[in-house]
Design a protein around this motif. Structure first.
Motif, PDB file in Angstrom:
ATOM      1  N   PRO A   1      39.259  27.677   0.909  1.00 33.60           N
ATOM      2  CA  PRO A   1      37.958  27.063   1.181  1.00 33.60           C
ATOM      3  C   PRO A   1      38.038  26.071   2.319  1.00 33.60           C
ATOM      4  O   PRO A   1      39.114  25.620   2.699  1.00 33.60           O
TER       5      PRO A   1
ATOM      6  N   LEU B   1      49.250  27.520  -8.833  1.00 34.58           N
ATOM      7  CA  LEU B   1      48.204  28.349  -8.233  1.00 34.58           C
ATOM      8  C   LEU B   1      48.637  29.816  -8.165  1.00 34.58           C
ATOM      9  O   LEU B   1      47.839  30.714  -8.386  1.00 34.58           O
TER      10      LEU B   1
ATOM     11  N   ILE C   1      32.597  33.777  -7.425  1.00 32.63           N
ATOM     12  CA  ILE C   1      32.250  32.466  -7.972  1.00 32.63           C
ATOM     13  C   ILE C   1      30.771  32.482  -8.350  1.00 32.63           C
ATOM     14  O   ILE C   1      30.368  31.977  -9.382  1.00 32.63           O
TER      15      ILE C   1
ATOM     16  N   ARG D   1      31.434  32.936  -1.609  1.00 33.25           N
ATOM     17  CA  ARG D   1      31.496  32.699  -3.051  1.00 33.25           C
ATOM     18  C   ARG D   1      31.030  33.924  -3.823  1.00 33.25           C
ATOM     19  O   ARG D   1      31.436  34.127  -4.968  1.00 33.25           O
TER      20      ARG D   1
ATOM     21  N   LEU E   1      48.252  31.308 -11.571  1.00 32.20           N
ATOM     22  CA  LEU E   1      46.834  31.568 -11.871  1.00 32.20           C
ATOM     23  C   LEU E   1      46.375  32.870 -11.229  1.00 32.20           C
ATOM     24  O   LEU E   1      45.470  33.528 -11.714  1.00 32.20           O
ATOM     25  N   LYS E   2      47.030  33.223 -10.110  1.00 29.72           N
ATOM     26  CA  LYS E   2      46.700  34.484  -9.441  1.00 29.72           C
ATOM     27  C   LYS E   2      47.442  35.662 -10.064  1.00 29.72           C
ATOM     28  O   LYS E   2      47.359  36.784  -9.589  1.00 29.72           O
TER      29      LYS E   2
ATOM     30  N   THR F   1      34.098  36.248  -3.713  1.00 25.94           N
ATOM     31  CA  THR F   1      35.161  35.818  -4.627  1.00 25.94           C
ATOM     32  C   THR F   1      34.660  35.711  -6.067  1.00 25.94           C
ATOM     33  O   THR F   1      35.373  35.244  -6.941  1.00 25.94           O
TER      34      THR F   1
ATOM     35  N   TYR G   1      41.762  33.157  -1.030  1.00 29.03           N
ATOM     36  CA  TYR G   1      40.629  32.408  -0.471  1.00 29.03           C
ATOM     37  C   TYR G   1      41.028  30.974  -0.174  1.00 29.03           C
ATOM     38  O   TYR G   1      41.508  30.262  -1.040  1.00 29.03           O
TER      39      TYR G   1
ATOM     40  N   GLY H   1      40.975  21.159  -1.184  1.00 28.44           N
ATOM     41  CA  GLY H   1      41.226  20.339  -2.363  1.00 28.44           C
ATOM     42  C   GLY H   1      42.568  20.641  -2.994  1.00 28.44           C
ATOM     43  O   GLY H   1      43.120  21.717  -2.820  1.00 28.44           O
TER      44      GLY H   1
ATOM     45  N   GLN I   1      48.088  24.379   1.555  1.00 27.75           N
ATOM     46  CA  GLN I   1      46.912  25.136   1.127  1.00 27.75           C
ATOM     47  C   GLN I   1      46.984  26.579   1.611  1.00 27.75           C
ATOM     48  O   GLN I   1      46.675  27.508   0.860  1.00 27.75           O
TER      49      GLN I   1
END
Lengths: 436, 298
Positions: free
Chosen positions: B76, B94, B49, B44, B97-98, B47, B74, B80, B138
């Protein structure tokens, strides 16, 4: 630019996934129907119940020579000379068949006893009340004549008293009208209250969904927690606005359509209630209707939207922070949400009392403090609020929004990544001071 | 990629203590440690976070820039997703978003779905997919934007052997294309075959780091496995210990300077045929337990 772009992506996802949901579409379409359904239900029921009825009248007193045909009721005196017992058995089959037989016995105009009505089906209450009232009208006329009086003289004995309520304080000089002002006040305050609860909870659920499904970690490696939180709040806020606009639009259309269909019935209903001695009520309604146009509707709409947005942002941020504290089950969250829900509930109680007493210190402070002002201020505005108070209140609203968003984002960014153990209140306070 | 003196505390708990190590460019790197060692916290921090309390991360000799973060993919440990969304729109979202464009994100999603034999999933809702299928989705979401650094947290947990193999091959392919891969896991045996370099952490402390082969050599105990045909008569002495003996094999530990040849001479002289002679290197698991026990005793 990139930051804006990503926030925009989040907003559109939050918006589109919700607006596309079946439950949203159904609720948006059905909302106005439900609302209108409730308001026109009495008319529909009354209309369906009544139909048109032919009533045969046998008057032995000779006082009632005619009765006005109205509200689907038609009176006929054709067989006045025939004996009652005979009519009782055959009114159903006479001519085209009568629905009921009204019998007025020998009586004095000031002692109208023994009036009977025979019908094969149970007569409705409204019909009976209506017939009673038109007979009473007839007898009143006769009695007045016997006393050498007329209606005008009677009305003079008890003149109607109205107080013209002029507001002189502040810059606004307008015809005060407590009835209409209260109506607007209640409506606006109440709608905002509902909106805060519904959409606030929606934000909270959204945050919880992201946390418990653990998608949060993937998203947070692409965008900042603050962007995600704001994206969610804005996206859901837009969903709320969409619903409002859709409702406004649908209600207008429905009003036009239904106005055409039910307009005449509505007028008749009003006649009925007027005939039942509701003159005074009617006067209030007519007056209210007249002063309705004196109220600056667009100004209210602006106030409403301002406080809807401000209140929504403040509470959505708080609800987002609470959602971020969720464990894997819901029970904790409901506990955390309690204080915030109570705050909204307090607003609505204050609003209800403030509408009765709009010029008290409570009203003033509740319209300034940003946690209660979103519900209280719109309710207060129809009673006349000075401009400086509105400006102060909106300033506080914006300040409150910045403050809660700041606090909420600090709780949120830590909370969304906390799993496993139960979160204590003291820790949450500490999070606010963590270095970013 | 170099980590210098990374510290991170949560309240009174120090999650990472002065962690220093480096990841060679274009390597498959193992970030190892038991549950709760601080692996996820470290990831984290990479990345972004979390921010580290102190310490530096350098990427290609420089402190990490914000543009470097879009080069990271990444995945995880907890996989999720927005369960109500469809596979296609989830991937596009996604990807965008990248920083991918909508068109590019769609193109890349289709490419990867096809590659992982999942072309017909596009319009399926994620909640209708099996766990393994969700995990593949994922993985695609992680590699969609062509990251230069791939961080995979327990990538094989929950995958059946067939799909695990499929993903493993894709990881090798990406490695060949020059992607640096960080592999985080508590299952050390999984990593031995894949990773060239590792760092081992425990309770927030670095236990050891370096090349797997070097580490193993450092901790080797001169143990050998011998398989043979015949009946050797061998008596343990100061030159060697016999740790285990079966009908056709034995495990021997050489002491001091005893050479392998001198051991083998015993067999040859007795005319016992040697079928296999192999050094037994300690597993990472054994090294880890050994080091952690030492640290506890110290």
């Amino acid at each position: 630019m990139l930051i804006m772009h990503k926030t925009w992506l989040i907003i559109s996802r939050e918006y589109i996934t919700r607006v596309r949901k079946k439950s949203f579409i159904i609720f948006t379409l059905l909302g106005p129907l439900l609302f209108l359904g409730i308001s026109i239900l009495p008319i529909i029921i009354a209309t369906a119940n009544k139909g048109s009825q032919n009533i045969l009248v046998k008057d032995d007193s000779g006082l009632i020579t005619a009765l006005p045909d109205t509200a689907g009721l038609y009176f006929n005196f054709k067989y006045n000379t025939q004996p009652l017992e005979e009519l009782k058995t055959k009114f159903n089959s006479l001519d085209d068949g009568y629905d009921a037989l009204l019998y007025i016995p020998m009586m004095l105009p000031d002692a109208p006893y023994g009036i009977e009505i025979y019908s094969s089906d149970q007569m409705s209450l409204t019909t009976r009340l209506y017939i009673e009232s038109i007979i009473a009208d007839k007898l009143e006329e006769i009695n007045l004549k016997n006393q050498n009086l007329n209606k005008q003289q009677i009305l003079k004995l008890r003149p109607k008293v109205t107080i013209d309520d002029k507001v002189t304080s502040g810059e606004i000089q307008k015809e005060g009208d407590a009835v209409v002002a209260s109506f607007f006040g209640y409506a606006m305050g109440f709608i905002i209250y509902i909106v805060l609860l519904i959409y606030g909870t929606m934000v909270m659920r959204g945050v919880m969904e992201e946390k418990t499904s653990r998608i949060i970690e993937v998203i947070i490696s692409s965008v900042k927690p603050f962007q995600l939180m704001m994206g969610k709040i804005l996206g859901i806020g837009l969903v709320g606005l969409t619903q409002f606009v859709a409702w406004g639009f649908l209600i207008t259309i429905l009003n036009i359509i239904l106005g055409g269909v039910f307009g005449s019935q509505l007028a008749e209903m009003q006649n009925v209630s007027a005939a039942q001695g509701g003159d005074a009520d009617m006067l209030v309604i007519t007056q209210a209707y007249e002063s309705l146009s004196a109220h600056p509707i667009y100004y209210y709409l602006l106030i409403f939207l301002t406080y809807f947005l401000g209140g929504y942002f403040i509470y959505a941020a708080l609800f987002a922070a609470i959602g971020s504290l969720a464990g894997d089950d819901d029970t904790d969250v409901q506990m955390y949400a309690m204080p915030v829900t109570l705050l909204i509930l307090a607003s609505i109680f204050i609003m209800m009392s403030v509408v009765q007493q709009p010029h008290t210190p409570l009203a003033f402070w509740a319209s300034i403090i940003p946690f209660t002002s979103p519900v209280v201020m719109p309710a207060l505005v129809p009673f006349g609020v000075p401009t400086w108070q509105i400006i102060l209140s909106i300033g506080m609203l914006i300040g409150g929004f910045i403050f809660t968003t700041f606090i909420a984002s600090r709780i949120y960014r830590t909370g969304i990544l906390m799993y496993g153990k139960k979160i204590k209140f003291r820790e949450v306070i500490k999070w606010m001071f963590y270095k970013g | 990629m170099t980590f210098k003196g990374i510290n991170k505390s949560f309240g009174e708990v120090q999650a990472l203590k002065d962690i220093t190590f480096s990841i060679p460019a274009n390597s498959i790197f193992g970030l190892l440690g038991p549950n709760g060692a601080g692996k996820t916290t470290l990831i984290r921090i990479i990345t972004k976070i979390f921010a580290a309390d102190s310490g530096q991360i350098q990427f290609a000799g420089e402190n990490m820039k914000s543009s470097d973060y879009s080069q990271i993919g990444y995945m995880p440990e907890e996989k999720g997703m927005y369960k109500k969304m469809k596979v296609g729109e989830h991937l596009i979202y996604l990807g965008r978003l990248k920083g991918l464009t909508k068109v590019k994100a769609k193109e890349r999603s289709e490419y990867w779905l096809h590659k992982l034999n999942a072309s017909d999933w596009w319009n399926k809702k994620l909640e209708d997919l099996s766990k393994g299928m969700q995990q593949k989705t994922q993985f695609i979401a992680t590699v969609l934007h062509d990251p230069k650094l791939l961080i995979l947290d327990e990538p094989f947990s929950g995958l059946d052997p067939l799909n695990a193999e499929l993903i493993k091959n894709e990881i090798y392919n990406l490695h060949k294309q020059g992607v640096t891969i960080i592999f985080s896991t508590h299952r050390m045996e999984q990593v031995e075959e894949i990773c060239k370099n590792i760092v081992l952490i425990n309770k927030g402390n670095k236990v050891i780091d370096g090349e797997v082969a070097n580490i193993k050599n450092r901790f080797k105990e001169n143990k050998y496995k011998i398989e043979f045909t015949g009946v050797p008569v061998l008596i343990a002495n100061e030159a060697f210990d016999i740790l285990e003996q079966n009908e056709n094999s034995m495990t021997v530990k050489l002491n001091g300077d005893t050479s392998r040849n001198s051991l083998l001479q015993n067999f040859i002289q007795q005319n016992v045929e040697i079928n296999l002679f192999q050094e037994i290197l300690p597993s990472l698991n054994e090294i880890f337990i050994h080091l952690v026990n030492d640290a506890n005793h110290a």
